[in-house]
Design an enzyme around this catalytic site. Sequence first.
Site, PDB file in Angstrom:
ATOM      1  N   CYS A  77      35.478   9.368  24.779  1.00 23.93           N
ATOM      2  CA  CYS A  77      35.452   7.911  24.835  1.00 23.93           C
ATOM      3  C   CYS A  77      36.230   7.303  23.673  1.00 23.93           C
ATOM      4  O   CYS A  77      36.926   6.298  23.838  1.00 23.93           O
ATOM      5  CB  CYS A  77      34.019   7.399  24.861  1.00 23.93           C
ATOM      6  SG  CYS A  77      33.155   7.843  26.387  1.00 23.93           S
ATOM      7  N   HIS A  86      30.234   7.954  31.016  1.00 24.26           N
ATOM      8  CA  HIS A  86      29.668   7.338  29.822  1.00 24.26           C
ATOM      9  C   HIS A  86      29.779   5.827  29.928  1.00 24.26           C
ATOM     10  O   HIS A  86      30.643   5.296  30.639  1.00 24.26           O
ATOM     11  CB  HIS A  86      30.386   7.843  28.575  1.00 24.26           C
ATOM     12  CG  HIS A  86      30.091   9.268  28.256  1.00 24.26           C
ATOM     13  ND1 HIS A  86      30.496   9.872  27.088  1.00 24.26           N
ATOM     14  CD2 HIS A  86      29.398  10.219  28.941  1.00 24.26           C
ATOM     15  CE1 HIS A  86      30.083  11.118  27.074  1.00 24.26           C
ATOM     16  NE2 HIS A  86      29.416  11.355  28.191  1.00 24.26           N
ATOM     17  N   GLU A 143      30.908   3.754  27.808  1.00 23.12           N
ATOM     18  CA  GLU A 143      32.209   3.306  27.323  1.00 23.12           C
ATOM     19  C   GLU A 143      33.278   3.475  28.406  1.00 23.12           C
ATOM     20  O   GLU A 143      34.158   2.629  28.565  1.00 23.12           O
ATOM     21  CB  GLU A 143      32.633   4.100  26.072  1.00 23.12           C
ATOM     22  CG  GLU A 143      31.651   4.014  24.925  1.00 23.12           C
ATOM     23  CD  GLU A 143      30.616   5.135  24.905  1.00 23.12           C
ATOM     24  OE1 GLU A 143      30.211   5.539  23.803  1.00 23.12           O
ATOM     25  OE2 GLU A 143      30.213   5.611  25.996  1.00 23.12           O
ATOM     26  N   CYS A 162      31.543   9.340  21.926  1.00 22.79           N
ATOM     27  CA  CYS A 162      31.953  10.734  21.813  1.00 22.79           C
ATOM     28  C   CYS A 162      33.476  10.773  21.645  1.00 22.79           C
ATOM     29  O   CYS A 162      34.149   9.747  21.730  1.00 22.79           O
ATOM     30  CB  CYS A 162      31.543  11.512  23.059  1.00 22.79           C
ATOM     31  SG  CYS A 162      32.501  11.083  24.537  1.00 22.79           S
TER      32      CYS A 162
END
Length: 157
Positions: free
Chosen positions: A109, A78, A80, A106
């Site tokens: 993260c 991701h 992040e 999410c």
Amino acid sequence: MQRMSWEEYFMSITCLVAERSTCLRRRVGAVLVKNKRILATGYNGAPAGVPHCLETGCLREKLKIASGERHEMCRGLHAEQNVIIQAAVHGITISGSELYCTTHPCVLCSKMLINCGVTRIYYQEDYPDALATEMLQEASIPTVHLQTSSVPSQVCP
């Protein structure tokens, strides 16, 4: 001519970062900022040196996995995660920083951002993960939904 706010400025940069994404489902960009200075950037995609989904196809699509579920069934990291990794690789302390992200983080993260000491999260697009929202609230990390209309349309869709 009106000058854009800091939030609009950093979100515009975040949208530009997302353009590097190699994900076939969702382009996400992330920027960590502290004292109005960019610390690191990240976008979603496969690890360095590994074929990207643009080359291999989307495993999640092949397996018909819904958004927000089974995060481990993906070649990519991701945005992040990548912004945290980029800061770590370059020895940049991110505690006390703010995250700008094109999509709400999410739960995976969110837990990382909580432990990294991120103090606020700005995002544009919602993400279907109620536990992420709950945990960020429990950690007293404010999340600010920046409407797409507040960011220049030539940068963010």
